[in-house]
Design an enzyme around this catalytic site. Sequence first.
Site, PDB file in Angstrom:
ATOM      1  N   SER A 335      59.850  29.197  35.690  1.00 51.50           N
ATOM      2  CA  SER A 335      58.606  29.940  35.478  1.00 51.50           C
ATOM      3  C   SER A 335      58.232  29.906  33.997  1.00 51.50           C
ATOM      4  O   SER A 335      58.974  29.352  33.169  1.00 51.50           O
ATOM      5  CB  SER A 335      58.770  31.388  35.965  1.00 51.50           C
ATOM      6  OG  SER A 335      59.771  32.048  35.209  1.00 51.50           O
ATOM      7  N   TYR A 336      57.126  30.522  33.656  1.00 49.77           N
ATOM      8  CA  TYR A 336      56.596  30.458  32.287  1.00 49.77           C
ATOM      9  C   TYR A 336      57.644  30.969  31.288  1.00 49.77           C
ATOM     10  O   TYR A 336      58.163  32.074  31.444  1.00 49.77           O
ATOM     11  CB  TYR A 336      55.318  31.290  32.192  1.00 49.77           C
ATOM     12  CG  TYR A 336      54.545  31.063  30.924  1.00 49.77           C
ATOM     13  CD1 TYR A 336      54.053  29.797  30.624  1.00 49.77           C
ATOM     14  CD2 TYR A 336      54.311  32.091  30.024  1.00 49.77           C
ATOM     15  CE1 TYR A 336      53.339  29.572  29.463  1.00 49.77           C
ATOM     16  CE2 TYR A 336      53.590  31.878  28.865  1.00 49.77           C
ATOM     17  CZ  TYR A 336      53.111  30.610  28.581  1.00 49.77           C
ATOM     18  OH  TYR A 336      52.415  30.386  27.425  1.00 49.77           O
TER      19      TYR A 336
END
Length: 862
Positions: A335-336
């Site tokens: 994820s980010y």
Amino acid sequence: MKTVLMVAEKPSLAQSIAKILSRGSLSSHKGLNGACSVHEYTGTFAGQPVRFKMTSVCGHVMTLDFLGKYNKWDKVDPAELFSQAPTEKKEANPKLNMVKFLQVEGRGCDYIVLWLDCDKEGENICFEVLDVVLPVMNKAHGGEKTVFRARFSSITDTDICNAMACLGEPDHNEALSVDARQELDLRIGCAFTRFQTKYFQGKYGDLDSSLISFGPCQTPTLGFCVERHDKIQSFKPETYWVLQAKVNTDKDRSLLLDWDRVRVFDREIAQMFLNMTKLEKEAQVEATSRKEKAKQRPLALNTVEMLRVASSSLGMGPQHAMQTAERLYTQGYISYPRTETTHYPENFDLKGSLRQQANHPYWADTVKRLLAEGINRPRKGHDAGDHPPITPMKSATEAELGGDAWRLYEYITRHFIATVSHDCKYLQSTISFRIGPELFTCSGKTVLSPGFTEVMPWQSVPLEESLPTCQRGDAFPVGEVKMLEKQTNPPDYLTEAELITLMEKHGIGTDASIPVHINNICQRNYVTVESGRRLKPTNLGIVLVHGYYKIDAELVLPTIRSAVEKQLNLIAQGKADYRQVLGHTLDVFKRKFHYFVDSIAGMDELMEVSFSPLAATGKPLSRCGKCHRFMKYIQAKPSRLHCSHCDETYTLPQNGTIKLYKELRCPLDDFELVLWSSGSRGKSYPLCPYCYNHPPFRDMKKGMGCNECTHPSCQHSLSMLGIGQCVECESGVLVLDPTSGPKWKVACNKCNVVAHCFENAHRVRVSADTCSVCEAALLDVDFNKAKSPLPGDETQHMGCVFCDPVFQELVELKHAASCHPMHRGGPGRRQGRGRGRARRPPGKPNPRRPKDKMSALAAYFV
């Protein structure tokens, strides 16, 4: 049919998002800049059929800079940069032609959906894109909404589809906070940097740094490193003494006991305690305890913790770790990676993320057991309101990722599994003994349930020898009691992990910028990275920080920058006015700058002790044209020539070698020429030190060598050695390198194109005659008879390097490091066509590329 333009932050991200939204049925082609692709498909938007165009930028489209003359260090007082100097937004990377590319793709579009990274920098890029695209889009009718913002945290089908279904608006306040930070850093950093660079490089020759930079975040970061250095230097070791006892539990086993007093700093007192205990034959058990304890599983992973672990455990620098994490994100593996949050929202699909790892060869058993028994809800951490913690989004193997990408991915995945595992439980046993009047203790741990340490074995409870079963009043024979002399140790230099912790604690930088600030102090030669990734300040770094403390401690302490960061966060939240924060902060630093300038003698006193003056540095190289005495060549960064008699310093080209050029002199100022070279396979050209710093003609700029000089008759100038327009760049001219024989070279005077030609030629000369086809200057080449490659045993030939078939066989392009993919004949470029005319010096015609056939040089690019 209406058109929807969608813009992501990176080309790979655009491709991944387009594939998900189009379900794979899309067509793709390269954009006009050659760096970004355009992916097209049809679908529905706002209840109507539309054509989607997904493309990307490459980071920031624009950058902030000063206008015109304010970029010239010699013509502007640095104090003017705080308020009087106007700024403008310029294209961040002109070679990418990003503005033109976005205008072409945005022209005629009806809607725009912004898929930029969901952080403050991403919001800022949103408005950079809008400023470029909105003027060329179709006008909205009746107040129809045309600008949309997609918010997402990972490149998964679910997250991307949810983002498309719940489009919002870009946040103008967050974009303004980035604008404010950019302007503050530009004005404050440039003012201090220009002043102290010019002041100290004009006085000292061995600073070994091309820029004496100051940064509102960079300088406090350096301050932490120097503060630790000062503690090490001022540390005075103290001697202390401890008692160590050993008791025998049976014939083959003994226990080492720790003294309850820990240590004493008086030898006589320690000797007294030793005398009171060493004659005792037995150790009496005073007390026993057995307690079940737990070692907590880790909090969910945020950026700062990832960078800390990457440095301390994986040996990866913060900037490298961040770049690796960003690649893993754009490829859809995690994820980010930029987040301050360590708390998962209630609706986060933890089981779904965990199921992705159920068949991984390294941790499948642990994951399957967790899924079967039920996962443990992660600990409640800090919710910063940005992105969820860093989480693996799909399974990957070492063969698939390799190297540092795999090592970082493995850690992120193990950390995630650990957060949903149970705590590690162990039994801690403690026995307290009395030997004479003194108490001693030993303890041991026994693991009851490994919990999360099964997947993070480096966090496991260390195996310890089990303690004997006993109770109060039992006695064990004393093996020995002895006194040990020890010394206190100084702290070690800060590790990157410790520095990251300090920066986070004091609010210096953001999760995204912390790696940049640490990298900057390394690049500036303020600190060096030692073994164990410890940061040791250099002499220059130490003197700078001590100088700031001497003049104005707030320049280096974290307090003032921390306060500025809080104000910037208030702008992002809409609670503070952008102009007021900017004006107030600049006013504070302007006052500090004036005081710093007035007090610079205080820092100079420290510099004098550590560094040598210019006159005492370097070695004699070439003669000054004014006094005809030798000038000294100072090799330390930035390399330059200094005339101690005239007290003048002349800058030189960097990142290469400098030597005297045949003792030849410039016809304009009588300075001896020097030769700059980037190596045997690269470029080299002569230059006059005076002309290089003081351009003699209007069409010349500071920093130009003889290969760009427009003197009409000097034998070293462009006018005499220029051949024709560069085959790669728009503005360069190919110039003969007269020093390169017998391995002759022709090099562009703008870009890094180098053509190797006419090997073993005895002489190569640029003729006054020109080619009748392309108007390039002809070359007159002489070979030795024994080594002549010319047909018919000829030894001399005159021809055009572009058009002559004899010469085409003797020219080979070896080096084009600066080539951009857009110049290599990709889609959209008409191959084999001329570029038009380049600007040429007086007396030379404009060179053209051949229209009917490709030359040996030009053919390389298509």
